[in-house]
Scaffold this motif. Structure first.
Motif, short mmCIF file in Angstrom:
data_model
loop_
_atom_site.label_atom_id
_atom_site.label_comp_id
_atom_site.label_asym_id
_atom_site.label_seq_id
_atom_site.Cartn_x
_atom_site.Cartn_y
_atom_site.Cartn_z
N VAL A 24 -6.48 101.02 88.35
CA VAL A 24 -8.17 100.21 88.31
C VAL A 24 -8.71 100.11 87.40
O VAL A 24 -9.16 99.58 85.80
CB VAL A 24 -8.77 100.87 89.09
N ALA A 25 -9.03 101.65 86.48
CA ALA A 25 -9.49 102.10 85.03
C ALA A 25 -9.56 102.15 83.62
O ALA A 25 -9.98 100.87 83.18
CB ALA A 25 -10.06 103.62 85.09
N VAL A 26 -7.66 102.29 83.73
CA VAL A 26 -7.58 101.83 82.00
C VAL A 26 -6.18 101.12 82.38
O VAL A 26 -5.98 101.12 80.95
CB VAL A 26 -7.04 103.02 81.52
N TRP A 112 0.79 97.49 73.89
CA TRP A 112 1.64 98.58 74.43
C TRP A 112 1.65 99.40 74.05
O TRP A 112 1.62 100.58 74.45
CB TRP A 112 3.60 97.80 74.47
N LEU A 113 1.68 99.65 72.72
CA LEU A 113 1.98 100.45 71.61
C LEU A 113 0.52 101.20 71.70
O LEU A 113 0.84 102.19 72.10
CB LEU A 113 1.69 100.10 70.15
N ILE A 114 -0.71 100.95 72.26
CA ILE A 114 -1.61 101.59 71.47
C ILE A 114 -1.90 102.09 72.77
O ILE A 114 -2.52 103.31 73.33
CB ILE A 114 -2.89 100.25 71.97
N ARG A 115 -1.68 101.26 74.56
CA ARG A 115 -1.67 101.88 75.35
C ARG A 115 -0.60 103.14 75.96
O ARG A 115 -1.69 104.43 76.23
CB ARG A 115 -1.68 101.05 76.57
N ARG A 116 0.13 103.54 74.89
CA ARG A 116 0.67 104.66 75.38
C ARG A 116 0.90 105.68 74.26
O ARG A 116 1.40 106.80 73.91
CB ARG A 116 2.75 104.64 74.95
N MET A 117 -0.30 105.50 73.59
CA MET A 117 -0.77 105.96 72.23
C MET A 117 -2.07 106.83 72.87
O MET A 117 -2.59 107.23 72.09
CB MET A 117 -0.76 105.80 71.08
N GLY A 118 -2.51 106.57 74.33
CA GLY A 118 -3.73 106.46 74.13
C GLY A 118 -4.92 106.19 74.43
O GLY A 118 -6.28 106.33 74.76
N GLY A 119 -4.81 104.66 73.82
CA GLY A 119 -6.07 104.11 73.98
C GLY A 119 -6.08 103.25 75.39
O GLY A 119 -5.25 102.81 76.57
N PHE A 120 -7.11 103.06 75.77
CA PHE A 120 -7.37 102.40 76.80
C PHE A 120 -8.59 101.18 76.74
O PHE A 120 -9.22 101.73 75.85
CB PHE A 120 -8.26 103.30 78.06
N PRO A 121 -8.26 99.98 77.05
CA PRO A 121 -9.56 98.40 76.95
C PRO A 121 -10.46 98.63 77.37
O PRO A 121 -11.37 99.43 78.66
CB PRO A 121 -8.22 97.92 77.62
N THR A 131 -14.04 101.63 83.92
CA THR A 131 -13.21 101.85 82.38
C THR A 131 -15.06 103.13 81.75
O THR A 131 -14.41 103.89 80.82
CB THR A 131 -13.30 100.61 81.87
N LEU A 132 -15.85 102.99 81.64
CA LEU A 132 -16.94 103.65 81.47
C LEU A 132 -16.37 104.73 81.42
O LEU A 132 -16.42 105.89 81.17
CB LEU A 132 -18.42 102.92 81.20
N ARG A 133 -16.41 105.57 83.16
CA ARG A 133 -16.31 106.01 84.40
C ARG A 133 -15.01 107.11 83.54
O ARG A 133 -14.90 108.33 83.45
CB ARG A 133 -16.44 106.12 85.32
N HIS A 134 -13.92 106.01 83.16
CA HIS A 134 -12.51 106.68 82.84
C HIS A 134 -13.55 107.35 81.08
O HIS A 134 -12.51 109.00 80.94
CB HIS A 134 -11.70 105.66 82.56
N ALA A 135 -14.47 106.97 80.30
CA ALA A 135 -14.31 107.27 79.13
C ALA A 135 -15.12 109.17 79.63
O ALA A 135 -14.79 110.18 78.57
CB ALA A 135 -15.45 106.76 78.49
N VAL A 136 -15.89 108.98 80.58
CA VAL A 136 -16.54 110.38 80.15
C VAL A 136 -15.74 111.71 81.36
O VAL A 136 -15.82 111.98 80.97
CB VAL A 136 -18.05 110.11 81.76
N GLU A 137 -14.66 110.73 82.34
CA GLU A 137 -13.48 111.45 82.88
C GLU A 137 -12.75 112.28 81.36
O GLU A 137 -12.13 113.38 81.65
CB GLU A 137 -13.15 110.67 83.82
N VAL A 138 -12.77 111.46 80.37
CA VAL A 138 -11.70 111.89 78.92
C VAL A 138 -12.60 113.12 78.99
O VAL A 138 -11.83 114.00 78.58
CB VAL A 138 -11.72 110.93 78.10
N LEU A 139 -13.52 113.23 78.43
CA LEU A 139 -14.48 114.17 77.65
C LEU A 139 -14.89 115.46 79.09
O LEU A 139 -14.66 116.51 79.04
CB LEU A 139 -16.18 113.89 77.51
#
Length: 256
Positions: A24-26, A112-121, A131-139
């Protein structure tokens, strides 16, 4: 273009103790255990050394090897997103980078490449709270996140007005989890020409860490404004320090 958009002041980012469903998030953004090492190897040893004439990197000792980190670089070319892992990724810190990316960058083979290299939209017009919460979760997971605070690519060598989202996200993560220890690392990236071509020089200046906890006293809006202003000044200093790159004046060469 990679840019961070925050929720409005009336819709603050609220971290959650429950893990966010990545579907859902990323949309399945994750670091590939086989593609990421391969990409780092090819980029570090072949692509970047072949394309650029000189690559100067200073301040790598400023990058923490543990704890939550936001890399906040200037945005001067699409090459930035390849050079940042070269300057601060697994060969330097033992850590992989995760990028917040505008949704139009995550299309087709590139997506496809960005997502598998750790990028999220993130959708710049309608940013999803998940999505914003996912960024906080990364931290919260004490990983390294890349956000271009200017948003767009600017080729005039000047630091343009920063988006407020990077400060709000960092402060949200730190304030909801006191003692988390979020750090923002300013990074100045400068090329010897506005549109880097084969043989161009690049200089990457990594600044000292900014401790987000130092900006958690007072009202949220004022804290975010003060953090944004300090980050702006630091990026301006890093950019001005490296104006000599346009004249090919390198004090030390890391790729010789």
């Amino acid at each position: 273009m990679m840019e961070f958009y925050s929720a409005s002041d009336t819709c603050p980012i609220k971290p959650t103790d429950k893990p966010i469903n990545p579907k859902v998030a990323v949309s399945s953004a994750r670091i590939s255990p086989w593609l990421t090492p391969l990409a780092y190897f090819l980029g570090h040893h072949f692509l970047l050394p072949f394309f650029f004439g000189n690559i100067k990197i200073t301040g790598q000792e400023n990058i923490p090897k543990t704890g939550p980190v936001i890399l906040a670089p200037t945005h001067r070319a699409r090459w930035d997103s390849l050079l940042l892992p070269y300057a601060a990724g697994r060969y330097v810190t033992g850590r992989d980078l995760q990028f917040m990316v505008t949704i139009d960058e995550c299309q087709g083979l590139q997506g496809w490449l960005i997502r598998r290299m750790g990028g999220f939209p993130v959708n710049p017009q309608h940013p999803a709270v998940a999505t914003l919460r996912h960024a906080v979760e990364v931290l919260q997971q004490e990983q390294m996140l890349v956000i271009y605070p200017e948003g767009d690519i600017f080729r005039d060598g000047k630091v343009h007005q920063l988006k407020p989202g990077i400060a709000r996200l960092a402060l949200s993560a730190e304030s909801h989890h006191p003692g988390l220890g979020v750090k923002i690392i300013p990074v100045g990236i400068n090329y010897s020409e506005p549109y880097p071509s084969w043989g161009a020089d690049v200089s990457i200046e990594i600044g000292s860490a900014m401790n987000v906890k130092d900006y958690t006293n007072g009202k949220a809006k004022q804290n975010a404004k003060r953090l944004t202003e300090d980050l702006t000044r630091t990026l301006q200093h890093l950019s001005n320090q490296e104006l000599a790159v346009s004249h090919h004046a390198f004090a030390e060469i890391s790729n010789s």
